[in-house]
Design an enzyme around this catalytic site. Structure first.
Site, short mmCIF file in Angstrom:
data_model
loop_
_atom_site.label_atom_id
_atom_site.label_comp_id
_atom_site.label_asym_id
_atom_site.label_seq_id
_atom_site.Cartn_x
_atom_site.Cartn_y
_atom_site.Cartn_z
N ILE A 8 -86.81 32.63 -3.03
CA ILE A 8 -88.31 32.22 -3.40
C ILE A 8 -89.21 33.41 -2.95
CG2 ILE A 8 -90.17 30.55 -2.88
CD1 ILE A 8 -88.25 28.53 -2.04
N SER A 10 -89.65 36.77 0.13
CA SER A 10 -89.45 37.44 1.69
C SER A 10 -90.51 38.30 2.14
CB SER A 10 -88.02 38.14 1.35
OG SER A 10 -88.40 39.43 0.36
N GLY A 11 -90.38 38.33 3.25
CA GLY A 11 -91.23 39.25 3.93
C GLY A 11 -90.84 39.78 5.17
N GLY A 12 -91.74 40.56 6.03
CA GLY A 12 -91.01 41.30 7.00
C GLY A 12 -90.15 40.74 8.08
N THR A 15 -86.79 35.52 4.86
CA THR A 15 -86.52 35.35 3.66
C THR A 15 -86.34 33.84 3.31
OG1 THR A 15 -85.40 37.27 3.18
CG2 THR A 15 -85.00 35.68 1.58
N VAL A 16 -87.08 33.30 2.42
CA VAL A 16 -87.02 32.15 1.77
C VAL A 16 -86.24 31.60 0.54
CG1 VAL A 16 -88.37 30.00 1.62
CG2 VAL A 16 -89.46 31.58 2.93
N LYS A 31 -85.71 28.69 5.26
CA LYS A 31 -86.31 30.20 5.96
C LYS A 31 -85.37 30.61 6.70
CE LYS A 31 -90.82 31.71 7.74
NZ LYS A 31 -92.12 31.46 8.14
N ASP A 125 -104.14 32.12 9.77
CA ASP A 125 -104.00 32.94 8.58
C ASP A 125 -104.02 32.31 7.38
OD1 ASP A 125 -103.56 35.30 7.13
OD2 ASP A 125 -101.43 35.18 7.18
#
Length: 482
Positions: A8, A10-12, A15-16, A31, A125
């Site tokens: 779906i 990903s970030g730092g 990953t999802v 996640k 956020d």
């Protein structure tokens, strides 16, 4: 139990994956903590705390956590509800919401924030990308429901005054959060006020290029005249620079807004915004055994989901870029265009970037792993999470870090193939090492480290469509006061 269907985002930090729960016959989102953070107890603790927090919140408007576990290589994971209708950022690309739908989203997001605040937690956020939508299978009235998600920056009230790194998205963050002050629920109310302004006026009240710009925002533009009387006053009170002038609670703000805008009609949100994807949300045979095994996707996706721990060279620097950037990623169309540009600066660092990168920029302080001091840093990119493994999006990271001598090795990029030979030179009189990876997904990645003082290094990473585009960004990096 959880058969992977596709990535779906990903970030730092994580990953999802869209997975299928074979025991409960249902699609779920899983996640997984990024493997380069597995051994960092602080990051691992934050990841698990997000799961514990979400598990405690009993609200239909906060993303629920169903399960948690650990892969064979030690990476923890969280199993959450699958937001099959995307997020608010996706929805807004299709056009503005009618008043009734906008009010329904504001009320539901407000209810989610209220549930967090009742438990003593802040979100910190809130932005369109963190408002998720899920189809509710109500037999009488199927509809879309808004949920607050991604609590990676969430903090307990009593810890909010001891933050070591300023976080948040500049155009949505409260002035006190941008200044690094202690926070309370009125900070989240401010972010909801920005979101309400955007939904009701059709544009954001601010377009801050940095957290520094968010510390003292001016009056926003006037809202449209065709809105019901009183809406602008209610929203502007939530956006007051002085938190003492805002509404006492998020609930008070939403109630005041509803009293002038009117109750959203029953069924204000539609049955769906995104067509169902039954192929991706039904059982499928597993090609390989394992607790999380991909059944489709690119080689990059398969490699990311495989249960293994890759060797890491110079982990404190390779992992550092991920500390500043998070969020989901989708596709990317590379652009060689670098004009018009925008300047991002915090007074110590300055970099000129393509204007489209400013939307996903962060300017502020950061703390490199295994270091007890904050340093200046700037990150900007085409997409949130542009630097994630497998991403081909463009972006730049510029950060100071401690160091008395140049490194012997530069960060590696296995997905890019062989690098060019390192170039030892000077840049504005500072010793520098530059190394380029010309065959990366989406173009070229260039790493540069400079010795800018006797005790500090400057690390620059640029990912761009061409070497020329990367060089133009590199040439526009400046350090002041050293």
């Amino acid at each position: 139990r959880y058969c992977v269907r596709r990535r779906i985002g990903s970030g730092g930090f994580a990953t999802v994956w869209l997975c299928y729960d074979e025991q409960l016959d249902s699609p779920v989102a899983v996640k997984v903590l990024a493997d380069n953070w597995t051994d960092d107890n602080h990051v691992r603790g934050r990841f698990l705390e997000e799961g514990r927090l979400l598990r405690k919140i009993d609200s239909p408007h906060v993303v629920p956590v169903y399960d948690a576990g650990e892969l064979e290589d030690g990476r923890p994971y969280l199993v959450m509800a699958y937001a099959d209708q995307g997020n608010l950022a996706d929805r807004l690309t299709a056009g503005p919401l009618p008043l009734g739908q906008a009010m329904a989203v504001i009320r539901q997001v407000g209810a989610g924030l209220g549930a967090l605040h009742q438990r003593g937690f802040l979100h910190r956020d809130l932005k369109p990308a963190n408002v998720l939508f899920r189809t509710v299978d109500d037999p009488d009235e199927p509809h879309v429901r808004a949920m607050v998600g991604d609590l990676g920056l969430g903090k307990a009230f009593d810890a909010s005054s001891r933050l070591t790194m300023i976080g948040g998205t500049p155009s949505y963050v409260s002035p006190e959060q941008a200044r690094g002050e202690g926070l309370d629920p009125r900070s989240d109310q401010y972010s909801l006020g920005v979101l309400a302004y955007q939904l009701l006026a059709g544009q954001t009240p601010y377009s801050h290029a940095s957290l520094a710009a968010a510390t003292d925002p001016g009056p926003p533009p006037a809202m449209p005249d065709d809105l019901p009387p009183g809406i602008e006053d209610a929203v502007l009170r939530a956006l007051a620079r002085d938190r003492d002038r805002r509404w006492s609670t998020v609930s008070a703000f939403v109630s005041a807004l509803t009293s002038v805008a009117g109750e959203p009609p029953v069924g204000a949100l539609p049955r769906s915004w995104i067509p169902a994807d039954p192929v991706r949300t039904q059982p499928a045979p597993r090609p390989v055994p394992g607790p999380i095994a991909p059944v489709s996707g690119s080689a990059t996706e398969v490699r990311s989901a495989t249960v293994s721990r890759r060797r890491r060279r110079w982990p404190w620097l390779v992992a550092a870029l991920a500390a500043l950037v998070g969020g989901g990623v989708a596709g990317y169309l590379a652009h060689d265009r670098v004009s018009p540009t925008a300047t991002l600066t915090d007074g110590t660092l300055t970099v000129d970037v393509p204007r489209e990168w400013v939307r996903h920029s962060e300017v502020g302080s950061w703390r490199p792993p295994h270091v007890d001091e904050d340093f200046a840093a700037i990150s900007a990119g085409e997409l949130a999470g542009w630097n994630a493994n497998g991403s081909d999006a463009a972006g730049v990271f510029v950060g100071l870090m401690p160091g008395t001598q140049m490194p012997e090795q530069m960060p590696g990029h296995p997905e890019c193939g062989d690098p060019e030979d390192p170039n030892h030179s000077t840049v504005n009189g500072d010793p520098a090492i530059t190394i380029a990876y010309p065959s990366c997904p989406g173009g070229v990645t260039v790493e540069r480290v400079l010795q800018v003082s006797q005790s500090q290094l400057l690390w620059v990473q640029v990912r761009a469509a061409t070497r020329g585009a990367a060089n133009r960004v590199l040439d526009d990096v400046q350090v002041h006061g050293m």
